[in-house]
Design a protein around this motif. Structure first.
Motif, PDB file in Angstrom:
ATOM      1  N   ILE A  35      39.301  50.548  40.403  1.00  0.00           N
ATOM      2  CA  ILE A  35      39.986  51.140  39.873  1.00  0.00           C
ATOM      3  C   ILE A  35      40.373  51.243  40.977  1.00  0.00           C
ATOM      4  N   THR A  36      39.983  52.490  41.671  1.00  0.00           N
ATOM      5  CA  THR A  36      40.654  53.222  42.805  1.00  0.00           C
ATOM      6  C   THR A  36      41.693  52.613  43.448  1.00  0.00           C
ATOM      7  N   ILE A  39      45.812  49.985  43.816  1.00  0.00           N
ATOM      8  CA  ILE A  39      47.472  50.378  44.289  1.00  0.00           C
ATOM      9  C   ILE A  39      47.155  50.948  45.369  1.00  0.00           C
ATOM     10  N   LYS A  69      37.110  42.949  31.066  1.00  0.00           N
ATOM     11  CA  LYS A  69      36.975  43.578  29.368  1.00  0.00           C
ATOM     12  C   LYS A  69      38.113  43.082  29.013  1.00  0.00           C
ATOM     13  N   ASP A  70      39.459  42.992  29.656  1.00  0.00           N
ATOM     14  CA  ASP A  70      40.177  42.265  29.094  1.00  0.00           C
ATOM     15  C   ASP A  70      41.636  41.900  30.508  1.00  0.00           C
ATOM     16  N   LYS A  72      44.107  42.829  31.617  1.00  0.00           N
ATOM     17  CA  LYS A  72      44.345  44.641  32.641  1.00  0.00           C
ATOM     18  C   LYS A  72      42.894  45.058  33.700  1.00  0.00           C
ATOM     19  N   THR A  73      41.832  44.520  32.918  1.00  0.00           N
ATOM     20  CA  THR A  73      40.819  44.476  34.350  1.00  0.00           C
ATOM     21  C   THR A  73      40.388  43.222  34.987  1.00  0.00           C
ATOM     22  N   THR A  75      43.176  42.078  35.500  1.00  0.00           N
ATOM     23  CA  THR A  75      43.996  42.189  37.056  1.00  0.00           C
ATOM     24  C   THR A  75      43.020  43.270  38.131  1.00  0.00           C
ATOM     25  N   GLN A  76      43.281  44.314  38.080  1.00  0.00           N
ATOM     26  CA  GLN A  76      42.194  45.427  39.208  1.00  0.00           C
ATOM     27  C   GLN A  76      41.546  44.312  39.329  1.00  0.00           C
ATOM     28  N   ILE A  79      42.863  41.808  42.126  1.00  0.00           N
ATOM     29  CA  ILE A  79      43.866  42.324  43.060  1.00  0.00           C
ATOM     30  C   ILE A  79      42.794  42.775  44.736  1.00  0.00           C
ATOM     31  N   LEU A 372      32.106  55.876  31.919  1.00  0.00           N
ATOM     32  CA  LEU A 372      33.231  56.989  32.328  1.00  0.00           C
ATOM     33  C   LEU A 372      33.897  56.283  31.167  1.00  0.00           C
ATOM     34  N   GLY A 373      32.999  56.033  30.399  1.00  0.00           N
ATOM     35  CA  GLY A 373      33.763  55.096  28.603  1.00  0.00           C
ATOM     36  C   GLY A 373      34.558  54.460  28.615  1.00  0.00           C
ATOM     37  N   MET A 374      34.970  53.262  29.387  1.00  0.00           N
ATOM     38  CA  MET A 374      35.500  52.220  29.482  1.00  0.00           C
ATOM     39  C   MET A 374      34.814  50.952  28.780  1.00  0.00           C
TER      40      MET A 374
ATOM     41  N   ALA B  24      39.670  58.306  31.256  1.00  0.00           N
ATOM     42  CA  ALA B  24      39.280  57.449  32.267  1.00  0.00           C
ATOM     43  C   ALA B  24      39.941  56.543  31.783  1.00  0.00           C
ATOM     44  N   ASN B  28      42.318  51.811  33.373  1.00  0.00           N
ATOM     45  CA  ASN B  28      42.407  50.230  34.134  1.00  0.00           C
ATOM     46  C   ASN B  28      44.210  50.133  34.151  1.00  0.00           C
ATOM     47  N   ILE B  30      47.742  49.672  36.072  1.00  0.00           N
ATOM     48  CA  ILE B  30      48.434  48.925  37.319  1.00  0.00           C
ATOM     49  C   ILE B  30      49.073  50.082  38.173  1.00  0.00           C
ATOM     50  N   HIS B  75      45.061  58.600  39.843  1.00  0.00           N
ATOM     51  CA  HIS B  75      45.608  59.178  38.415  1.00  0.00           C
ATOM     52  C   HIS B  75      46.139  60.538  38.431  1.00  0.00           C
TER      53      HIS B  75
END
Ligand code: SF4
Lengths: 427, 175
Positions: A35-36, A39, A69-70, A72-73, A75-76, A79, A372-374, B24, B28, B30, B75
């Protein structure tokens, strides 16, 4: 004048003091999750600095949303994965081997007394349980850590908390730390290290000490910290038995990382936990803590057992002992997320997973997930969750959701009744 | 020299956490720019509208104690940055949020409670603006036909980071 353990660690790792009050320290471990870190990786690439200071000191895991789950995640995760491969980071934990960072990395033996540890994650303070200075940082600090192996801090002062007395039946490390946060307040330890001392801490397992240190940040603390002792040596022995001839030798070396008896503290707090009963939080801040007896009967929609606070084997054992031969209430759904694959497998071998499933729990793979509600148990607007996690902020587990923090025992009792319940009657 | 500021957004509550600043579920994303629409989305505060004009026009945030507590997510500063808010003034900050602001070359300025109260006394004027002069360590507040200059303390390291535009280049050159 004596020194605290935090002062000793800072002195031994000091690289520079660019200005009075700012200390740049050398890092022993830099931990990364998906997550962190991405970037930071992208920024290093953009700056033409796609390097790492030491492949052996960087540890990385995909844990917050896994399996992805999708897109975007995904892709994270990609990376982080591509970066770990590109740089030959061998301690990288992908789907199948991955678990919640602050449970997985200690279990792999990555932390030692006297270490400096950072991660782009506020609960990095967990690793202080080993007598390390471990602090959560943002992405830019993480980026510099990856690149140069250093981090700048205002040298923290230390609050010493002596936890005296004995814990009664049904009262655990989670109850103690919630009580401590209730005493300190959510910013009572800002720019401070919280040193957990006293006979109750000495009697605790490493898992319980991690639960204590994990929530230091909920009082604003930079790191939690415990003194290394024989319990620490036993836990780490499989990883250090070729470094030391005997456990006694290891203990002697580790003891170097202890606060001196005449160390100077910012504050000393004495707490007697003998009369402490199980507690739960009741609002949107972790310092809003009440005895479970005052909250009993509050209906909940979901029970969540897991996370870096309370997803370890010890926690699963306590909850399973209560759930054995019982069913969860029909009005509730219950989710167990063992924090790492090893915990999952040991729980399976011990028959705990069967107990949870027979009781009606959904058992997920190791992940941060709903904490964390993801993913894996996000709440709907207006829903209430009884959770063994560490944050009850409004919307933390899903927009409009309410979270009550509690111990694994209290969460198990709550699952049975479908409303907040005192675990002591099931013990 | 670096000066931050413009119209001010007043958030009158202590302990505003990073989940409220950026939930949160948007972690996701980027790129920093992708966070832009979600600033302060989950903050429930009387008179505050995350999508409102006042929020959109703001360049400075003024708040109470322990601003930015909770998660380490950078973020939170980023969502301010991409909404052109480059300074937060509060009674106190959570450590990680405070450092993240300076590491990004933005300002997290602490003022004692009575000075924060004084700034809040400007909250009712439609034309209130606040400018933060980092080099001179002074805040200029103006609104409702009056104005004030307030000096503030800043650690030399954090000042150097803001003036250097952030920590990455500073550290790479030095260590
Ligand atoms: S389990 Fe929760 S608190 Fe722990 S690292 Fe994961 S998201 Fe953060």
């Amino acid at each position: 004048m004596g020194k605290t353990i935090a002062e000793k660690i800072f002195a031994s790792h000091l690289v520079d003091e660019p200005f009075a009050g700012t200390k740049v320290v050398r890092l022993d471990v830099v931990m990364c999750h998906e997550i962190t870190t991405p970037i930071a990786i992208d920024d290093l690439i953009a700056r033409g600095k796609d390097r790492v200071f030491d492949t052996g000191k960087i540890k990385a895991v995909i844990d917050h949303v896994t399996p992805s789950k999708d897109s975007k995640t995904a892709t994270q995760a990609k990376i982080l994965r591509d970066w770990a491969r590109r740089h030959g980071i061998k301690d990288f934990f992908d789907v199948g081997a991955n678990g919640v960072c602050h449970a997985l990395f200690p279990e792999k033996g990555f932390i030692r007394p006297g270490y400096t540890v950072i991660m782009g994650d506020s609960h990095t303070c967990t690793h202080g349980a080993f007598g390390a200075f471990a602090a959560g940082v943002g992405t830019t600090d993480l980026e510099v850590g990856i690149l140069k192996g250093v981090c700048a801090f205002r040298e923290p002062k230390t609050i010493r908390i002596n936890i005296n007395g004995t814990l009664s039946k049904g009262v655990y490390a989670k109850d103690v730390i919630l009580f401590v946060i209730g005493q300190l307040g959510v910013n009572g330890a800002t720019d401070r290290v919280i040193e957990f001392r006293g006979p109750v801490v000495e009697a605790m397992s490493m898992e319980s000490r991690m639960t204590l240190c994990n929530m230091a940040i909920e009082a604003g603390g930079t790191s939690g910290i415990c003194m290394p002792d024989a319990v620490t040596v036993d836990y780490l022995w499989p990883f250090i038995n070729s470094d030391y001839p005997t456990k006694e030798a290891a203990l002697k070396a580790f003891k170097e990382w202890s606060s001196d008896p005449d160390a100077v503290y910012d504050r000393v707090v004495d707490i007697d936990v003998t009369k402490l009963t199980p507690v739960v939080t009741y609002g949107y801040k972790p310092d809003l803590v009440k005895p479970v007896t005052e909250m009993a009967g509050t209906p909940v929609d979901q029970v969540y057992l897991g996370s870096c606070t309370n997803g370890r084997l010890e926690d699963l054992r306590v909850a399973a002992a209560i759930l054995k031969g019982r069913k969860i209430a029909p009005t509730v759904r219950a989710i167990l997320s063992p924090a790492t694959p090893q915990i999952y497998r040991e729980a399976m071998h011990e028959g705990l997973i069967d107990i949870f499933m027979e009781a009606g729990f959904c058992v997920t793979n190791p992940t941060c997930g709903a904490c964390l509600g993801m993913s894996n148990g996000v709440l709907a607007d207006g829903e209430v969750c009884a959770s063994t996690t560490n944050r009850n902020f409004m919307g933390r587990m899903g927009k409009g959701g309410m979270v009550h923090l509690m111990s694994p025992a209290t969460s198990a009792a709550t699952a049975i009744e479908g409303m907040i319940a005192d675990p002591r009657k099931y013990l | 020299m670096k000066t931050f500021g413009g119209p001010a957004l007043f958030l009158d509550r202590a302990d505003i956490n990073t989940d409220e600043i950026i939930p949160a579920k948007y972690l996701n994303e980027i790129t920093k720019q992708d966070l832009q629409p979600y600033m302060l989305e989950d903050l429930k505060l009387a008179g505050f509208d995350p999508q409102g004009e006042k929020t959109r026009e703001a360049r400075v945030v003024v708040s109470r104690a322990n601003f930015g507590c909770g998660s380490s997510r950078e973020h939170a500063p980023w969502v301010f940055e991409v909404n052109d808010i480059t300074a937060v003034i509060a009674e106190s900050f959570a450590r990680i949020f405070r450092q993240n602001m300076f590491n990004c070359g933005m300002a997290a300025i602490e003022l004692p409670k009575e000075k924060i109260d004084l700034l809040f006394s400007y909250a009712g004027y439609p034309d209130t603006s606040i400018f933060v002069d980092i080099a001179a360590q002074k805040i200029n507040v103006n609104g409702g036909g009056k104005g004030e200059v307030l000096p503030f303390e800043l650690s030399p390291f954090d000042k150097a980071l803001v003036l250097a535009g952030g920590w990455v280049d500073y550290a790479d050159q030095k260590y």
